[in-house]
Design a protein around this motif. Structure first.
Motif, mmCIF file in Angstrom:
data_model
loop_
_atom_site.group_PDB
_atom_site.id
_atom_site.type_symbol
_atom_site.label_atom_id
_atom_site.label_comp_id
_atom_site.label_asym_id
_atom_site.label_seq_id
_atom_site.Cartn_x
_atom_site.Cartn_y
_atom_site.Cartn_z
ATOM 1 N N VAL A 147 0.855 -1.184 0.000
ATOM 2 C CA VAL A 147 0.000 0.000 0.000
ATOM 3 C C VAL A 147 0.888 1.231 0.000
ATOM 4 O O VAL A 147 1.866 1.297 0.739
ATOM 5 N N GLY A 148 0.591 2.113 -0.861
ATOM 6 C CA GLY A 148 1.322 3.367 -0.932
ATOM 7 C C GLY A 148 2.473 3.354 -1.910
ATOM 8 O O GLY A 148 3.147 4.368 -2.101
ATOM 9 N N ASP A 149 2.747 2.143 -2.539
ATOM 10 C CA ASP A 149 3.849 2.109 -3.520
ATOM 11 C C ASP A 149 3.493 2.923 -4.747
ATOM 12 O O ASP A 149 2.337 2.871 -5.234
ATOM 13 N N ALA A 150 4.481 3.688 -5.220
ATOM 14 C CA ALA A 150 4.282 4.458 -6.460
ATOM 15 C C ALA A 150 4.497 3.514 -7.645
ATOM 16 O O ALA A 150 5.467 2.767 -7.700
ATOM 17 N N LEU A 151 3.570 3.555 -8.547
ATOM 18 C CA LEU A 151 3.626 2.640 -9.698
ATOM 19 C C LEU A 151 3.459 3.442 -10.975
ATOM 20 O O LEU A 151 2.828 4.508 -10.984
ATOM 21 N N THR A 152 4.033 2.895 -12.019
ATOM 22 C CA THR A 152 3.874 3.491 -13.355
ATOM 23 C C THR A 152 3.161 2.457 -14.208
ATOM 24 O O THR A 152 3.612 1.303 -14.329
ATOM 25 N N ILE A 153 2.056 2.866 -14.815
ATOM 26 C CA ILE A 153 1.279 1.959 -15.678
ATOM 27 C C ILE A 153 1.524 2.391 -17.112
ATOM 28 O O ILE A 153 1.236 3.526 -17.486
ATOM 29 N N ARG A 154 2.047 1.441 -17.873
ATOM 30 C CA ARG A 154 2.415 1.748 -19.265
ATOM 31 C C ARG A 154 1.386 1.146 -20.196
ATOM 32 O O ARG A 154 1.121 -0.055 -20.177
ATOM 33 N N PHE A 155 0.758 2.085 -20.982
ATOM 34 C CA PHE A 155 -0.186 1.670 -22.010
ATOM 35 C C PHE A 155 0.530 1.740 -23.376
ATOM 36 O O PHE A 155 1.687 2.160 -23.468
#
Length: 407
Positions: free
Chosen positions: A381-389
């Motif tokens: 919880v709270g992890d920064a994530l990058t979602i690549r489309f």
């Protein structure tokens, strides 16, 4: 002892022959003087006829070969000898003959014996050796001739020599060729000609004669003088059957004076014929060589590379074009195959690449450092994530919601 016979009391032939053999046997061994004739040898026995030198009577003689060969010199037809013989009468054949026990030469035979001893002495000194004999010059400028005064031998040598080679020159020394002065005069003439630098060959010539007439040419001093000459010497003494010691020491022996002329100078006609033959032979050889070379040259010139050099270049150019086309076709085929392989590989890479997956509606979740998140359990919880489309990226932060269970 006389036997008493009558028509009523004859004596058999065998008895008479036996009586004759007995009477002859009483003679024992005797010395007989005679001249040898009809000399023949068969096996180990020599047969000869001993002829009386005065009366026309003769007797048969059988001689063991050992007795004959022990006689020096060996007897020849016409030799005068005394023979120690044993008279024999052959009863079975009714023939009379002598058996020779010893032979001794007399008269001419004694001279022959002395000459034989001299011949052996000179031969032992090497005066007759073949290796000391010199070759005659091919064409002597001047020929020295020793001969009798106004002799047939001189005419034979001069006429035959000039007939064979007209330009030949002679220096003639006329001397006594028989008698007590012959040896001295011949030796002096030999010395004069040998000292003459123009004389290139010396001929000693004499016609035929009796054994006694030819004796000077077997004199030891003359033989030694010939052996010491610096100029080649030709002996032309007597006829073929005559053989004085001069023949043995001379560099060349001629059977007759005429034969000497043939040996000393060449025949101009024969030499001209030889020159023509050699010239013709040389011409044939040169012509044959030229014909072979011309044939070889024609063969080389007829080869395609020389007959039409441009055609050979064109043929080589055609080969180059063929090789170039083959290389182009081969290289083109290799490039086409490589291009097809590359297309297939690219298609596989596109099909398997993440971009293709994104195109189908999927997205890739990554941490800020670029690590891919593969499971939900790895996210806190709270992890920064990058979602690549497929077209952009979106930054998000995980909350505490529970992930849906997979069906």
């Amino acid at each position: 002892m006389a036997q008493k016979t009558s028509p009523e009391q004859p004596i058999p032939v065998r008895t008479v022959l036996q009586m004759v053999a007995g009477w002859i046997g009483k003679l024992g061994t005797i010395w007989v003087d005679g001249e040898i004739a009809e000399l023949t040898a068969r096996g180990g026995t020599v047969f000869m006829t001993l002829r009386d030198p005065v009366a026309n009577v003769s007797a048969r003689v059988t001689c063991p070969r050992g007795v004959y060969e022990a006689t020096v010199p060996r007897p020849v037809d016409g030799a005068r000898v005394v023979v120690h013989v044993k008279p024999d009468f052959w009863v079975n054949r009714g023939s009379f003959a002598f058996t020779a026990l010893e032979i001794k030469p007399v008269g001419v035979g004694e001279m022959l014996a002395r000459l034989e001893r001299l011949r052996q002495l000179l031969a032992s000194e090497g005066l007759f050796a073949t290796d000391r004999k010199r070759r005659l010059p091919f064409l002597p400028g001047t020929v020295g001739l020793i001969c009798g005064r106004d002799s047939a031998a001189e005419r034979d040598v001069l006429e035959n020599s000039r007939r064979r080679w007209p330009a030949v020159r002679f220096k003639v020394e006329e001397v006594a060729v028989q008698g007590p002065y012959a040896v001295g005069e011949v030796t002096e003439a030999l010395a004069r000609l040998d000292a003459d630098r123009e004389v290139e060959v010396i001929v000693v010539a004499r016609g035929g004669g009796s054994f006694e007439d030819l004796l000077p040419f077997s004199d030891e001093s003359l033989v030694r003088a010939v052996a010491s000459c610096r100029t080649p010497v030709v002996s032309a003494i007597g006829h073929e059957q005559d053989s004085p010691l001069l023949d043995l020491v001379a560099d060349v022996r001629a059977s007759t004076p005429t034969d000497a002329a043939k040996k000393v100078v060449p025949d101009v006609g024969e030499q001209l014929t030889l020159v023509r033959q050699l010239r013709d032979r040389g011409r044939r050889m040169v012509k044959g060589w030229l014909d072979r070379e011309l044939a070889w040259l024609s063969s080389v010139r007829s080869r395609p590379s020389l007959a039409d050099p441009v055609r050979e270049i064109e043929r080589r150019a055609e080969q180059v074009d063929q090789f170039r086309d083959r290389v182009r076709r081969s290289l083109g085929g290799s490039l086409d195959r490589a291009e097809d392989s590359l297309g297939h590989l690219r298609a596989r890479l596109v099909a398997l690449s993440p971009a293709a997956t994104l195109e189908r509606g999927y997205a890739i979740v990554q941490r800020p450092g670029g690590d891919v998140v593969r499971r939900a359990a790895d996210v806190s919880v709270g992890d920064a994530l990058t979602i690549r489309f497929t077209d952009a990226r979106v930054t998000a932060r995980a909350d505490g919601s529970e992930p849906d269970e997979e069906p």
